[in-house]
Scaffold this active site. Structure first.
Site, PDB file in Angstrom:
ATOM      1  N   CYS A   1       0.817  -1.227   0.000  1.00  0.00           N
ATOM      2  CA  CYS A   1       0.000   0.000   0.000  1.00  0.00           C
ATOM      3  C   CYS A   1       0.846   1.271   0.000  1.00  0.00           C
ATOM      4  O   CYS A   1       0.319   2.367  -0.189  1.00  0.00           O
ATOM      5  CB  CYS A   1      -0.955  -0.014   1.179  1.00  0.00           C
ATOM      6  SG  CYS A   1      -2.072  -1.424   1.128  1.00  0.00           S
TER       7      CYS A   1
ATOM      8  N   HIS B   1      -3.268   7.116   2.567  1.00  0.00           N
ATOM      9  CA  HIS B   1      -3.674   5.820   2.015  1.00  0.00           C
ATOM     10  C   HIS B   1      -5.029   5.447   2.632  1.00  0.00           C
ATOM     11  O   HIS B   1      -5.223   5.549   3.850  1.00  0.00           O
ATOM     12  CB  HIS B   1      -2.611   4.773   2.350  1.00  0.00           C
ATOM     13  CG  HIS B   1      -3.076   3.376   2.129  1.00  0.00           C
ATOM     14  ND1 HIS B   1      -3.601   2.963   0.931  1.00  0.00           N
ATOM     15  CD2 HIS B   1      -3.135   2.303   2.962  1.00  0.00           C
ATOM     16  CE1 HIS B   1      -3.943   1.696   1.029  1.00  0.00           C
ATOM     17  NE2 HIS B   1      -3.682   1.279   2.249  1.00  0.00           N
TER      18      HIS B   1
ATOM     19  N   ASN C   1     -10.034  -0.283   0.400  1.00  0.00           N
ATOM     20  CA  ASN C   1      -8.577  -0.199   0.290  1.00  0.00           C
ATOM     21  C   ASN C   1      -8.129  -0.874  -1.012  1.00  0.00           C
ATOM     22  O   ASN C   1      -8.174  -2.094  -1.130  1.00  0.00           O
ATOM     23  CB  ASN C   1      -7.968  -0.884   1.516  1.00  0.00           C
ATOM     24  CG  ASN C   1      -6.454  -0.874   1.507  1.00  0.00           C
ATOM     25  OD1 ASN C   1      -5.820  -0.592   0.496  1.00  0.00           O
ATOM     26  ND2 ASN C   1      -5.862  -1.210   2.638  1.00  0.00           N
TER      27      ASN C   1
HETATM   28  N1  COA Z   1     -17.894  -8.115  11.275  1.00  0.00           N
HETATM   29  C1  COA Z   1     -18.292  -8.313  12.525  1.00  0.00           C
HETATM   30  N2  COA Z   1     -17.464  -8.569  13.526  1.00  0.00           N
HETATM   31  C2  COA Z   1     -16.146  -8.604  13.232  1.00  0.00           C
HETATM   32  C3  COA Z   1     -15.650  -8.392  11.934  1.00  0.00           C
HETATM   33  C4  COA Z   1     -16.580  -8.149  10.928  1.00  0.00           C
HETATM   34  N3  COA Z   1     -16.234  -7.936   9.641  1.00  0.00           N
HETATM   35  N4  COA Z   1     -14.308  -8.480  11.953  1.00  0.00           N
HETATM   36  C5  COA Z   1     -13.951  -8.731  13.226  1.00  0.00           C
HETATM   37  N5  COA Z   1     -15.061  -8.811  13.999  1.00  0.00           N
HETATM   38  C6  COA Z   1     -15.170  -9.056  15.432  1.00  0.00           C
HETATM   39  C7  COA Z   1     -13.982  -9.813  15.988  1.00  0.00           C
HETATM   40  O1  COA Z   1     -14.146 -11.204  15.826  1.00  0.00           O
HETATM   41  C8  COA Z   1     -14.029  -9.391  17.430  1.00  0.00           C
HETATM   42  O2  COA Z   1     -14.999 -10.150  18.083  1.00  0.00           O
HETATM   43  P1  COA Z   1     -14.788 -10.642  19.615  1.00  0.00           P
HETATM   44  O3  COA Z   1     -14.679  -9.376  20.408  1.00  0.00           O
HETATM   45  O4  COA Z   1     -16.011 -11.433  19.872  1.00  0.00           O
HETATM   46  O5  COA Z   1     -13.515 -11.419  19.587  1.00  0.00           O
HETATM   47  C9  COA Z   1     -14.537  -7.945  17.373  1.00  0.00           C
HETATM   48  O6  COA Z   1     -15.172  -7.813  16.112  1.00  0.00           O
HETATM   49  C10 COA Z   1     -13.440  -6.922  17.490  1.00  0.00           C
HETATM   50  O7  COA Z   1     -12.378  -7.306  16.629  1.00  0.00           O
HETATM   51  P2  COA Z   1     -11.140  -6.366  16.352  1.00  0.00           P
HETATM   52  O8  COA Z   1     -10.174  -7.092  15.489  1.00  0.00           O
HETATM   53  O9  COA Z   1     -10.674  -5.828  17.688  1.00  0.00           O
HETATM   54  O10 COA Z   1     -11.848  -5.186  15.542  1.00  0.00           O
HETATM   55  P3  COA Z   1     -11.279  -3.810  15.180  1.00  0.00           P
HETATM   56  O11 COA Z   1     -12.079  -2.735  15.779  1.00  0.00           O
HETATM   57  O12 COA Z   1      -9.786  -3.765  15.382  1.00  0.00           O
HETATM   58  O13 COA Z   1     -11.535  -3.764  13.604  1.00  0.00           O
HETATM   59  C11 COA Z   1     -10.303  -3.991  11.570  1.00  0.00           C
HETATM   60  C12 COA Z   1     -10.932  -4.728  12.762  1.00  0.00           C
HETATM   61  C13 COA Z   1      -9.666  -5.029  10.658  1.00  0.00           C
HETATM   62  C14 COA Z   1     -11.398  -3.266  10.842  1.00  0.00           C
HETATM   63  C15 COA Z   1      -9.246  -2.980  12.116  1.00  0.00           C
HETATM   64  O14 COA Z   1      -8.390  -3.622  13.027  1.00  0.00           O
HETATM   65  C16 COA Z   1      -8.428  -2.380  11.029  1.00  0.00           C
HETATM   66  O15 COA Z   1      -8.933  -1.715  10.125  1.00  0.00           O
HETATM   67  N6  COA Z   1      -7.092  -2.537  11.101  1.00  0.00           N
HETATM   68  C17 COA Z   1      -6.210  -1.993  10.088  1.00  0.00           C
HETATM   69  C18 COA Z   1      -6.207  -2.935   8.903  1.00  0.00           C
HETATM   70  C19 COA Z   1      -5.692  -2.281   7.662  1.00  0.00           C
HETATM   71  O16 COA Z   1      -5.909  -1.119   7.428  1.00  0.00           O
HETATM   72  N7  COA Z   1      -5.013  -3.078   6.836  1.00  0.00           N
HETATM   73  C20 COA Z   1      -4.478  -2.623   5.605  1.00  0.00           C
HETATM   74  C21 COA Z   1      -3.360  -1.697   5.859  1.00  0.00           C
HETATM   75  S1  COA Z   1      -2.675  -1.145   4.388  1.00  0.00           S
END
Ligand code: COA
Length: 335
Positions: A119, A261, A291
């Site tokens: 990215c 980004h 993304n």
């Molecule tokens: N729908 C519903 N629930 C979801 C889910 C989805 N699509 N994805 C994860 N969950 C759940 C998890 O299982 C977790 O459940 P639990 O509490 O029962 O274990 C809960 O939601 C929280 O998960 P978490 O991973 O802490 O969520 P988050 O707030 O961190 O959001 C992302 C997850 C992936 C959206 C976030 O971490 C993110 O955007 N990170 C950066 C990723 C990124 O930008 N990558 C590319 C970089 S170039």
């Protein structure tokens, strides 16, 4: 006389273009394949839909269309282009997809090659191209970001499949000996944290003959530790941007637009808050396209240049970040 036959040049920005596949994958549709909801995705990421390339589309095809549009804005003919750098992590040919773009453009005088930095790829490619131009040997470059992550997303993993989409964007940049609209840049890599986000070559063995084995050339799906990537972006991006502003003697108030980004709206908001940059200066189209990896920055640029929000001589601060881990920032003036 012996010695260097070229002098250092600055660079100017002449055109932009983009291409988005027509298939729209909404949050509602994703909710039919994994346990998630439109509400969850929108609140946690800001994404509402993304585009998915058709089976007969690929990175070269999308990159070509974005490049055509950037060349038209720049009013360049194909033969005047002497460099094409394609930032991609999802090449249509592992030996290089940029040469296919060069051939389709009939840009027969252009050197063309791929650059992979996930990215951050577009930003790394832009800076690489600027170094070629500033050498004085190359005059006109197309910098393209094109990615087709839908081919590598694990469509059963709700933690990552909600984020990604396909698309391409391009910039036409030109050497200038009396102007430099690239004020500064800062680029970083930290391979020690690379395991947070990757797309590995599978460890699958094949047999050639007798005991001579080989590793098959197949890739896994995207694997991501979302929380770690989130923390990395929110911590490192403001640091690298602050350093860049300091090095270039700019304040955050001098910036007209911040183009980050497009990974997650919460990351964009947090970075903006830390840098004390007014929300209305942070440009985004993440809600529509998700993304698109190397394509996000030129996709935002192209949309807001074409709708006249970004104007000639506006100061743009841009930052890319992602797998590698890699990240970087550049400060430029449009025009
Ligand atoms: N729908 C519903 N629930 C979801 C889910 C989805 N699509 N994805 C994860 N969950 C759940 C998890 O299982 C977790 O459940 P639990 O509490 O029962 O274990 C809960 O939601 C929280 O998960 P978490 O991973 O802490 O969520 P988050 O707030 O961190 O959001 C992302 C997850 C992936 C959206 C976030 O971490 C993110 O955007 N990170 C950066 C990723 C990124 O930008 N990558 C590319 C970089 S170039």
């Amino acid at each position: 006389m012996k010695g260097p036959n070229f002098v250092n040049n600055g660079i100017t920005f002449k055109g932009c273009g983009s291409y988005l596949p027509t298939q729209v994958l909404s949050n509602e549709k994703i909710s039919q394949i994994v346990d998630t909801s439109d509400e969850w995705i929108k609140t946690r990421t800001g994404i509402e839909s993304r585009r998915i390339a058709e089976v007969d589309e690929n990175v070269s095809e999308m990159g070509f269309k974005a490049a055509v549009s950037a060349m038209a804005m720049a009013d360049w003919n194909s033969e005047s282009v002497d460099l094409i750098i394609l930032a991609t992590s999802t090449p249509s040919d592992l030996f290089g997809s940029a040469p296919m773009i060069q051939s389709k453009l009939r840009a027969k005088n252009a050197l063309a090659f791929d650059l992979t930095a996930a990215c951050s790829g577009f930003l790394f490619a832009l800076i690489t191209a600027s170094q070629y131009l500033s050498s004085g040997k190359y005059k006109r470059a197309l910098v393209i970001g094109s990615d087709q992550l839908s081919s590598y997303v694990d469509w059963k993993d709700r933690g990552s499949c909600i984020l990604f989409g396909d698309g391409a964007g391009a910039l036409a940049i030109e050497a200038s000996n009396d102007q430099n609209n690239l004020f500064g840049f800062n680029l970083r890599t930290d391979g020690a944290r690379g395991s947070f986000l990757n797309l590995y070559n599978k460890k699958l063995d094949g047999n050639i003959v007798d005991q001579i084995k080989f590793r098959k050339g197949e890739f896994s799906n995207i694997s991501m530790n979302g929380q770690e990537v989130y923390k990395f972006a929110v911590r490192e991006v403001p640091i690298i941007i602050s350093e860049l502003l300091k090095e270039t003697n700019f304040d955050s108030e001098d910036i007209d637009w911040l183009i980050l980004h497009q990974a997650n709206q919460r990351i964009l908001d947090a970075v903006g808050d830390r840098l004390k940059i007014n929300k209305r200066k942070i440009l985004t189209n993440l809600n529509k396209y998700g993304n698109t990896s190397a394509a996000t920055i030129p996709l935002v640029l192209d949309e807001f240049i074409r709708n006249h929000k970004i104007k000639k001589n506006d100061i743009i601060l841009t930052s890319g970040f992602g797998a590698g881990l890699s990240w970087g920032a550049a400060l430029l003036k449009w025009g």
